[in-house]
Design an enzyme around this catalytic site. Structure first.
Site, mmCIF file in Angstrom:
data_model
loop_
_atom_site.group_PDB
_atom_site.id
_atom_site.type_symbol
_atom_site.label_atom_id
_atom_site.label_comp_id
_atom_site.label_asym_id
_atom_site.label_seq_id
_atom_site.Cartn_x
_atom_site.Cartn_y
_atom_site.Cartn_z
ATOM 1 N N HIS A 40 4.566 10.731 -3.467
ATOM 2 C CA HIS A 40 5.220 10.399 -2.188
ATOM 3 C C HIS A 40 6.546 9.710 -2.462
ATOM 4 C CE1 HIS A 40 3.488 6.639 -3.515
ATOM 5 N NE2 HIS A 40 4.411 6.045 -2.778
ATOM 6 N N HIS A 126 13.027 6.405 -4.927
ATOM 7 C CA HIS A 126 12.579 7.030 -6.182
ATOM 8 C C HIS A 126 11.193 7.627 -5.976
ATOM 9 C CE1 HIS A 126 10.804 3.000 -6.141
ATOM 10 N NE2 HIS A 126 9.814 3.529 -6.852
HETATM 11 P P1 ATP Z 1 -1.256 0.681 -8.500
HETATM 12 O O1 ATP Z 1 -0.700 -0.583 -7.898
HETATM 13 O O2 ATP Z 1 -2.692 0.542 -8.936
HETATM 14 O O3 ATP Z 1 -0.386 1.265 -9.544
HETATM 15 P P2 ATP Z 1 -0.158 2.173 -6.279
HETATM 16 O O4 ATP Z 1 1.112 1.489 -6.659
HETATM 17 O O5 ATP Z 1 -0.212 3.651 -6.172
HETATM 18 O O6 ATP Z 1 -1.305 1.752 -7.285
HETATM 19 P P3 ATP Z 1 -0.012 0.416 -4.046
HETATM 20 O O7 ATP Z 1 0.221 -0.737 -4.967
HETATM 21 O O8 ATP Z 1 -0.893 0.199 -2.867
HETATM 22 O O9 ATP Z 1 -0.625 1.627 -4.861
HETATM 23 O O10 ATP Z 1 1.410 0.926 -3.555
HETATM 24 C C1 ATP Z 1 1.606 1.885 -2.540
HETATM 25 C C2 ATP Z 1 3.090 2.248 -2.529
HETATM 26 O O11 ATP Z 1 3.863 1.085 -2.188
HETATM 27 C C3 ATP Z 1 3.629 2.688 -3.885
HETATM 28 O O12 ATP Z 1 4.710 3.587 -3.664
HETATM 29 C C4 ATP Z 1 4.170 1.433 -4.494
HETATM 30 O O13 ATP Z 1 5.196 1.700 -5.432
HETATM 31 C C5 ATP Z 1 4.730 0.730 -3.266
HETATM 32 N N1 ATP Z 1 4.655 -0.727 -3.444
HETATM 33 C C6 ATP Z 1 3.574 -1.434 -3.850
HETATM 34 N N2 ATP Z 1 3.845 -2.746 -3.899
HETATM 35 C C7 ATP Z 1 5.133 -2.891 -3.525
HETATM 36 C C8 ATP Z 1 6.007 -3.995 -3.356
HETATM 37 N N3 ATP Z 1 5.626 -5.225 -3.580
HETATM 38 N N4 ATP Z 1 7.279 -3.739 -2.946
HETATM 39 C C9 ATP Z 1 7.696 -2.494 -2.697
HETATM 40 N N5 ATP Z 1 6.928 -1.410 -2.823
HETATM 41 C C10 ATP Z 1 5.657 -1.589 -3.232
#
Ligand code: ATP
Ligand code: MG
Length: 180
Positions: A40, A126
């Site tokens: 995504h 990205h």
């Molecule tokens: P994992 O954290 O286990 O690698 P994930 O990143 O796929 O899993 P989430 O952490 O729930 O799952 O993130 C969902 C989306 O939101 C992803 O695109 C992630 O890069 C983005 N995201 C997560 N945390 C933040 C943050 N603090 N600031 C900006 N974007 C975020």
């Protein structure tokens, strides 16, 4: 509930991105590659949100999408975010796109109007390919992909207790219905 807004991709784009992941693996890249169903483009990360605010979260997407027309994104070179708490993030970049920045800006404004807190970090569009990634040669290029963007999807990111991995559940799709 852990919520975020993203542009979701059609299946053929997910297929092309999976092929690109194979290219990355073939040069010896290691890491936690993003699974097909979770590819995504994040627009805004809301984070932990009380379920009582879900209606407002959907409304913000609807209001933002109503002002924007469908557009296309074009992929650019790969890159990475330096090692932080979550390890190196390897991503595929996007060509500068005013329509994308407009959508993201509209969403930020609509979230503020719904009294969600503002994101202070600058938006860096990205497509994450792998987390905790490691590689030692030049990253392979990808022939540019044109990605249609038709709307904003509000996802819940839910941790699967058995695997420990996040699964994304689309809760709401707000289609772009504004004038080009
Ligand atoms: P994992 O954290 O286990 O690698 P994930 O990143 O796929 O899993 P989430 O952490 O729930 O799952 O993130 C969902 C989306 O939101 C992803 O695109 C992630 O890069 C983005 N995201 C997560 N945390 C933040 C943050 N603090 N600031 C900006 N974007 C975020
Ligand atoms: Mg994460």
């Amino acid at each position: 509930m852990r919520l975020f807004y993203a542009i979701d991709f059609p299946e053929e784009i997910k297929s092309a991105l999976m092929r690109y992941q194979s290219d990355l693996r073939s040069i010896g890249t290691t890491g936690r590659f993003v699974r097909r169903d979770t590819l995504h483009l994040t627009l805004h990360f809301l984070g932990e949100t009380p379920p009582s605010q879900l209606m407002k979260a959907k409304k913000a997407a609807d209001q933002a999408a109503a002002t924007c027309a469908p557009f296309s994104l074009c992929t650019a070179s790969p890159g990475s975010f330096a090692k932080g708490r979550g390890g190196e993030v390897l991503w595929l970049g996007l060509e500068p796109c005013k329509a994308l920045l407009d959508v993201q800006g509209q969403l930020e404004d609509c979230l503020e109007r719904q009294e969600f807190k503002k994101d202070t970090k600058p938006y860096r569009p990205h497509i994450t390919m792998a987390r905790d990634a490691d590689w030692s040669t030049d990253l392979p290029k990808l022939d540019p992909l044109t990605i249609p963007a038709d709307g904003i999807t509000l996802f819940e990111s839910r941790r699967d207790v058995s695997t420990g991995r996040y699964r994304y559940i689309p809760l709401h799709i707000a289609s772009f219905c504004g004038e080009a």
